[in-house]
Design an enzyme around this catalytic site. Structure first.
Site, short mmCIF file in Angstrom:
data_model
loop_
_atom_site.label_atom_id
_atom_site.label_comp_id
_atom_site.label_asym_id
_atom_site.label_seq_id
_atom_site.Cartn_x
_atom_site.Cartn_y
_atom_site.Cartn_z
N ARG A 153 -10.64 -11.33 1.68
CA ARG A 153 -11.48 -12.39 1.11
C ARG A 153 -10.78 -13.74 1.16
O ARG A 153 -11.44 -14.78 1.20
CB ARG A 153 -11.88 -12.01 -0.31
CG ARG A 153 -10.73 -11.95 -1.29
CD ARG A 153 -11.05 -11.09 -2.51
NE ARG A 153 -11.08 -9.67 -2.21
CZ ARG A 153 -11.36 -8.72 -3.09
NH1 ARG A 153 -11.64 -9.04 -4.34
NH2 ARG A 153 -11.38 -7.45 -2.74
N LYS B 297 0.83 -1.20 0.00
CA LYS B 297 0.00 0.00 0.00
C LYS B 297 0.87 1.26 0.00
O LYS B 297 2.03 1.21 0.42
CB LYS B 297 -0.88 0.03 1.27
CG LYS B 297 -1.98 -1.00 1.33
CD LYS B 297 -2.72 -0.89 2.65
CE LYS B 297 -3.85 -1.90 2.75
NZ LYS B 297 -4.97 -1.58 1.85
#
Length: 504
Positions: A358, A284
């Site tokens: 996920r 990130k």
């Protein structure tokens, strides 16, 4: 904050402060009218002068009101009188507590519960008052060792005791039940905030497991913590693939609140517990990466909800499943292009290691099958795309069952913790196609929150399931940076409603 419930003519009793309401139409609430009569129109004159217009959340502190034994009278703006809503009521309660915090009053009596609120019972009004008052006075200073003078002064201020006045003595038991509800919910919200606000070098997967075990001992919950070797035996290759890059060991926390009827199929709550998310190899940007300590707010909300329903003694069977680990970029970390094999046997091409939530949730959702659930709800700070779609007001709701979705939407409306039903159409599924595995873990930039939900839906074929994307609602940034405790109110209301139906 301590609470008490009283009836009787409180105008003649001594308090540091009495709290009453004024509508936008300049109309006084019934309790304010009684004080106005006692003070020979003192409140009416204040309003005529224009010092209080009654607009929502406006407050005016009055001192030494004639005829009153109390030191202060706090006027709180209620907004429009016609169709006075639960949201207006909650705003008035919050505004009153904030105003008290800036005063020298250490105790007060609130007449706001006596306001006629559309569709709210007395029990719910008392519950909401306690919940909002405790939320408004929440502080997180567990890590600070030295406070400046302003912080020390603020800590000394504020109401320590709040009396809730009700008009009818025959309704005391109902009010006491509401107070217990509100305190239980506030305790769960506070725990959720605390866990989110802790730094990631404190709130690790091991720490979350310790908190779950502590709740188990305190409330008699059944709690099990599965370690790496057990996760390998279960075949949780997707979950373990995310955990590979961290020195912190992964944990699968399983909690059981078994207060329902024997044989009752449980509701399962699954909470994403990434205690820090660097993005992994798909690193990130550095700006605001510190806020990725909040990537475990789904897990925190499950723990908070369990504390609330345990304090309530909710007559329902509920299972909590928390997959928790860090997402870090070391030499062993999963790479873009790697293929993981999930517990279900489905293979996943990792196209972006920053779509890791996920990957841990899918194995937890497969694990949930063994409980033969009546419904499964997962809670996750899953996608930045959901923040773009809905901002910071509504939680994104996806489901493979419209009735379940409607239950959650209604719970959110009742709890003032709203969600919005998003599409989960088959049209989006092809975006997850992969040339090298059963699916990719991302579906491209378009409809990112929807394709994330589509990914999870492939592991929920055997039960009714809903997914709450709380990326925009779990915490606030900027000057008010901190966890919100959402969606504990929504989840609690959903479970309370389920328990009510189960008892019929």
């Amino acid at each position: 904050m301590e609470f008490s419930i009283k009836t009787g003519s409180t105008e003649k009793q001594h308090h540091n402060c009495v709290i009453v309401g004024v509508y936008e139409s300049h109309q006084l609430s019934d309790s304010a009218k009684a004080i106005d009569a006692l003070s020979s129109g003192y409140l009416s004159n204040i309003i005529k002068r224009g010092d209080m217009d009654g607009k929502s959340e406006k407050t005016l502190m009055l001192h030494d009101v004639p005829g009153m034994h109390s030191d202060r009278v706090l006027l709180v703006g209620l907004g429009k009188e016609d169709g006075f809503t639960d949201k207006q009521y909650a705003k008035a309660v919050r505004a009153s507590v904030k105003a008290l915090a800036a005063s020298g009053a250490s105790e007060a009596v609130s007449y706001l519960v006596e306001l006629p609120v559309k569709a709210l019972s007395l029990r719910r009004k008392v519950s909401l008052l306690a919940e909002v008052a405790l939320d408004a006075t929440y502080r997180f200073d567990a890590i600070k060792r030295k406070k400046d003078a302003a912080e020390e002064n603020d800590a000394k201020k504020g109401v320590k005791r709040l009396t809730i006045h009700i008009a009818d003595a025959t309704h005391v038991k109902e009010a006491e039940a509401g107070l217990a509800d509100g305190k239980a919910l506030a305790a769960g919200v506070s725990l959720t905030k605390d866990l989110g606000n802790l730094p990631p070098n404190v709130c690790t997967p091991t720490y979350l497991a310790e908190q779950a075990l502590g709740l188990g001992k305190t409330y008699g919950l059944k709690v099990e913590v599965l370690e790496r070797a057990e996760l390998e035996t279960l075949g949780m290759g997707s979950f373990l693939g995310v955990a590979k890059g961290s020195e912190e060991p992964p944990k699968l926390i399983v909690m059981q609140h078994l207060k329902g009827k024997p044989g009752q199929k449980p509701v399962v709550l699954v909470g994403k517990g990434i205690t820090f998310d660097t993005g992994g190899i798909s690193l990130k940007p550095g700006a605001e990466m510190d806020e990725m300590k909040y990537d475990m707010c789904g897990a925190a909300s499950v723990l908070g909800t369990f504390r609330t329903i345990a304090e309530m003694g909710l007559p329902l069977n509920v299972v909590g499943i928390i997959p928790t680990c860090e997402n870090m970029p070391d030499g062993r970390a999963t790479r873009p292009g790697d293929v993981l094999t999930s517990m279900s046997g489905l293979t996943i091409e990792v196209l972006n290691t920053d779509a890791e939530g996920r990957l841990i949730l899918c194995d937890a959702l497969t694990y949930a099958e063994r409980f033969e659930p009546s419904a499964v709800v997962d809670i996750a700070t899953l996608t930045g795309a959901c923040v773009i779609a809905l901002g910071h007001h509504a939680t994104g709701l996806f489901s493979n069952n419209d009735d379940l979705a409607q239950e959650l939407l209604q719970a959110g409306e009742t709890a003032l913790d709203r969600a919005w039903h998003m599409p989960l159409w088959d049209d989006y599924q092809p975006q997850l196609d992969s040339n090298f595995a059963d699916m990719g873990n991302i579906g491209g930039r378009a409809a990112g929150s929807i394709t994330a939900a589509c990914f999870l839906s492939r592991f929920t074929k055997k039960y009714d399931w809903a997914h709450l994307d709380i990326a925009g609602t779990a915490w606030k940034s900027g000057k008010e940076k901190g966890g919100t405790g959402r969606p504990v109110p929504l989840l609690t209301e959903f479970l309370v409603s389920r328990a009510g139906h189960a008892q019929r």
